[in-house]
Write a protein that holds these residues in place. Structure first.
Motif, PDB file in Angstrom:
ATOM      1  N   GLU A   1       0.824  -1.211   0.000  1.00 39.99           N
ATOM      2  CA  GLU A   1       0.000   0.000   0.000  1.00 39.99           C
ATOM      3  C   GLU A   1       0.860   1.263   0.000  1.00 39.99           C
ATOM      4  O   GLU A   1       0.482   2.275  -0.590  1.00 39.99           O
ATOM      5  N   TYR A   2       2.013   1.198   0.617  1.00 39.40           N
ATOM      6  CA  TYR A   2       2.915   2.359   0.619  1.00 39.40           C
ATOM      7  C   TYR A   2       3.630   2.486  -0.720  1.00 39.40           C
ATOM      8  O   TYR A   2       3.812   3.587  -1.230  1.00 39.40           O
ATOM      9  N   LEU A   3       4.038   1.365  -1.271  1.00 44.52           N
ATOM     10  CA  LEU A   3       4.798   1.377  -2.520  1.00 44.52           C
ATOM     11  C   LEU A   3       3.958   1.816  -3.703  1.00 44.52           C
ATOM     12  O   LEU A   3       4.497   2.317  -4.692  1.00 44.52           O
ATOM     13  N   SER A   4       2.656   1.625  -3.628  1.00 40.95           N
ATOM     14  CA  SER A   4       1.793   2.019  -4.737  1.00 40.95           C
ATOM     15  C   SER A   4       1.012   3.292  -4.424  1.00 40.95           C
ATOM     16  O   SER A   4       0.086   3.638  -5.146  1.00 40.95           O
ATOM     17  N   GLY A   5       1.410   3.984  -3.381  1.00 42.86           N
ATOM     18  CA  GLY A   5       0.687   5.182  -2.967  1.00 42.86           C
ATOM     19  C   GLY A   5       1.173   6.443  -3.648  1.00 42.86           C
ATOM     20  O   GLY A   5       1.983   6.414  -4.570  1.00 42.86           O
ATOM     21  N   ASP A   6       0.684   7.556  -3.144  1.00 46.00           N
ATOM     22  CA  ASP A   6       0.999   8.852  -3.743  1.00 46.00           C
ATOM     23  C   ASP A   6       2.079   9.611  -2.976  1.00 46.00           C
ATOM     24  O   ASP A   6       2.294  10.793  -3.217  1.00 46.00           O
ATOM     25  N   GLY A   7       2.753   8.924  -2.077  1.00 39.20           N
ATOM     26  CA  GLY A   7       3.802   9.569  -1.300  1.00 39.20           C
ATOM     27  C   GLY A   7       5.180   9.130  -1.725  1.00 39.20           C
ATOM     28  O   GLY A   7       5.368   8.495  -2.755  1.00 39.20           O
ATOM     29  N   VAL A   8       6.139   9.476  -0.898  1.00 39.49           N
ATOM     30  CA  VAL A   8       7.528   9.080  -1.074  1.00 39.49           C
ATOM     31  C   VAL A   8       7.855   8.071   0.021  1.00 39.49           C
ATOM     32  O   VAL A   8       7.545   8.303   1.196  1.00 39.49           O
ATOM     33  N   VAL A   9       8.450   6.955  -0.351  1.00 36.91           N
ATOM     34  CA  VAL A   9       8.859   5.928   0.605  1.00 36.91           C
ATOM     35  C   VAL A   9      10.380   5.964   0.705  1.00 36.91           C
ATOM     36  O   VAL A   9      11.071   5.884  -0.311  1.00 36.91           O
ATOM     37  N   VAL A  10      10.880   6.112   1.927  1.00 31.16           N
ATOM     38  CA  VAL A  10      12.319   6.103   2.173  1.00 31.16           C
ATOM     39  C   VAL A  10      12.603   4.947   3.119  1.00 31.16           C
ATOM     40  O   VAL A  10      11.973   4.838   4.177  1.00 31.16           O
ATOM     41  N   VAL A  11      13.549   4.089   2.747  1.00 35.81           N
ATOM     42  CA  VAL A  11      13.812   2.872   3.513  1.00 35.81           C
ATOM     43  C   VAL A  11      15.264   2.823   3.964  1.00 35.81           C
ATOM     44  O   VAL A  11      16.180   2.804   3.145  1.00 35.81           O
ATOM     45  N   GLU A  12      15.458   2.820   5.279  1.00 33.92           N
ATOM     46  CA  GLU A  12      16.782   2.568   5.836  1.00 33.92           C
ATOM     47  C   GLU A  12      16.944   1.057   5.977  1.00 33.92           C
ATOM     48  O   GLU A  12      15.997   0.357   6.290  1.00 33.92           O
ATOM     49  N   TRP A  13      18.126   0.557   5.743  1.00 31.50           N
ATOM     50  CA  TRP A  13      18.419  -0.875   5.814  1.00 31.50           C
ATOM     51  C   TRP A  13      17.490  -1.662   4.893  1.00 31.50           C
ATOM     52  O   TRP A  13      16.795  -2.581   5.318  1.00 31.50           O
ATOM     53  N   PRO A  14      17.447  -1.359   3.601  1.00 41.95           N
ATOM     54  CA  PRO A  14      16.497  -2.003   2.691  1.00 41.95           C
ATOM     55  C   PRO A  14      16.844  -3.433   2.299  1.00 41.95           C
ATOM     56  O   PRO A  14      16.057  -4.095   1.620  1.00 41.95           O
ATOM     57  N   GLU A  15      17.982  -3.938   2.727  1.00 41.69           N
ATOM     58  CA  GLU A  15      18.425  -5.278   2.321  1.00 41.69           C
ATOM     59  C   GLU A  15      17.394  -6.351   2.650  1.00 41.69           C
ATOM     60  O   GLU A  15      17.246  -7.321   1.901  1.00 41.69           O
ATOM     61  N   ALA A  16      16.670  -6.198   3.743  1.00 42.35           N
ATOM     62  CA  ALA A  16      15.694  -7.214   4.148  1.00 42.35           C
ATOM     63  C   ALA A  16      14.551  -7.352   3.145  1.00 42.35           C
ATOM     64  O   ALA A  16      13.926  -8.400   3.043  1.00 42.35           O
ATOM     65  N   GLY A  17      14.272  -6.306   2.379  1.00 42.36           N
ATOM     66  CA  GLY A  17      13.164  -6.354   1.434  1.00 42.36           C
ATOM     67  C   GLY A  17      13.596  -6.272  -0.012  1.00 42.36           C
ATOM     68  O   GLY A  17      12.802  -5.940  -0.879  1.00 42.36           O
ATOM     69  N   GLU A  18      14.837  -6.590  -0.284  1.00 41.07           N
ATOM     70  CA  GLU A  18      15.413  -6.395  -1.621  1.00 41.07           C
ATOM     71  C   GLU A  18      14.557  -6.973  -2.744  1.00 41.07           C
ATOM     72  O   GLU A  18      14.433  -6.379  -3.811  1.00 41.07           O
ATOM     73  N   ALA A  19      13.905  -8.097  -2.523  1.00 39.21           N
ATOM     74  CA  ALA A  19      13.099  -8.738  -3.568  1.00 39.21           C
ATOM     75  C   ALA A  19      11.806  -7.974  -3.851  1.00 39.21           C
ATOM     76  O   ALA A  19      11.163  -8.211  -4.870  1.00 39.21           O
ATOM     77  N   PHE A  20      11.433  -7.049  -2.986  1.00 40.76           N
ATOM     78  CA  PHE A  20      10.148  -6.376  -3.109  1.00 40.76           C
ATOM     79  C   PHE A  20      10.223  -4.969  -3.678  1.00 40.76           C
ATOM     80  O   PHE A  20       9.205  -4.381  -4.025  1.00 40.76           O
ATOM     81  N   TRP A  21      11.411  -4.408  -3.763  1.00 37.72           N
ATOM     82  CA  TRP A  21      11.526  -3.016  -4.206  1.00 37.72           C
ATOM     83  C   TRP A  21      11.360  -2.911  -5.721  1.00 37.72           C
ATOM     84  O   TRP A  21      11.827  -3.767  -6.464  1.00 37.72           O
ATOM     85  N   PRO A  22      10.714  -1.854  -6.179  1.00 37.85           N
ATOM     86  CA  PRO A  22      10.534  -1.689  -7.624  1.00 37.85           C
ATOM     87  C   PRO A  22      11.870  -1.427  -8.316  1.00 37.85           C
ATOM     88  O   PRO A  22      12.773  -0.815  -7.725  1.00 37.85           O
ATOM     89  N   PRO A  23      12.021  -1.862  -9.551  1.00 35.96           N
ATOM     90  CA  PRO A  23      13.297  -1.682 -10.257  1.00 35.96           C
ATOM     91  C   PRO A  23      13.667  -0.210 -10.451  1.00 35.96           C
ATOM     92  O   PRO A  23      14.842   0.116 -10.570  1.00 35.96           O
TER      93      PRO A  23
END
Length: 142
Positions: free
Chosen positions: A80-102
């Motif tokens: 819901e955050y990734l497809s929203g109208d805001g800005v998403v900033v992720v510290e330590w993103p390694e845990a979700g690497e498979a989920f981030w948009p290209p």
């Protein structure tokens, strides 16, 4: 790092995902504080290490995530955050690497303490002109 974050905020647009890499003390949260100020967030910004995500209101909604305590590969349920109208900033993103948009923007911060910092930014080619323009005079704040 605050000055750099404040400048980069001018180049962000709804739906952007910004992934922050760097060791402890590299300035990730300080960068986000500047970014939030650049987006018009008035309230204090703190690392969401224990709550995972903190949202703020500004000219664009800001969703600040910290995945430091999560195991890699776990479905985070942040769609819901990734497809929203805001800005998403992720510290330590390694845990979700498979989920981030290209097309996510990737920022690697190097250095710690009072020493010099080095910033590496990876972004889609079509975004680079606006990013360069936004941060053109921000290098003095690094």
């Amino acid at each position: 790092m605050r000055a750099f974050g404040r400048k980069l905020a001018a180049a962000l647009r709804p739906g952007d995902v910004l992934l922050l890499y760097g060791d402890l003390g590299a300035g990730k949260t300080t960068f986000v504080q500047g970014l939030a100020a650049g987006l018009g967030v008035a309230e204090p910004v703190r690392s969401p290490t224990f709550v995972l995500i903190q949202s703020y209101r500004g000219v664009l909604p800001l969703h600040h995530m910290d995945l430091y305590r999560l195991p890699p590969g776990e479905d985070l349920g942040f769609d819901e955050y990734l497809s929203g109208d805001g800005v998403v900033v992720v510290e330590w993103p390694e845990a979700g690497e498979a989920f981030w948009p290209p097309e996510a923007l990737r920022l690697r911060l190097e250095g710690a303490g009072d020493g010099p910092r080095r910033v590496h930014l990876q972004a889609p080619a079509d975004r680079l002109p606006a990013i360069r323009e936004a941060i053109d005079d921000a290098d003095a704040g690094l």
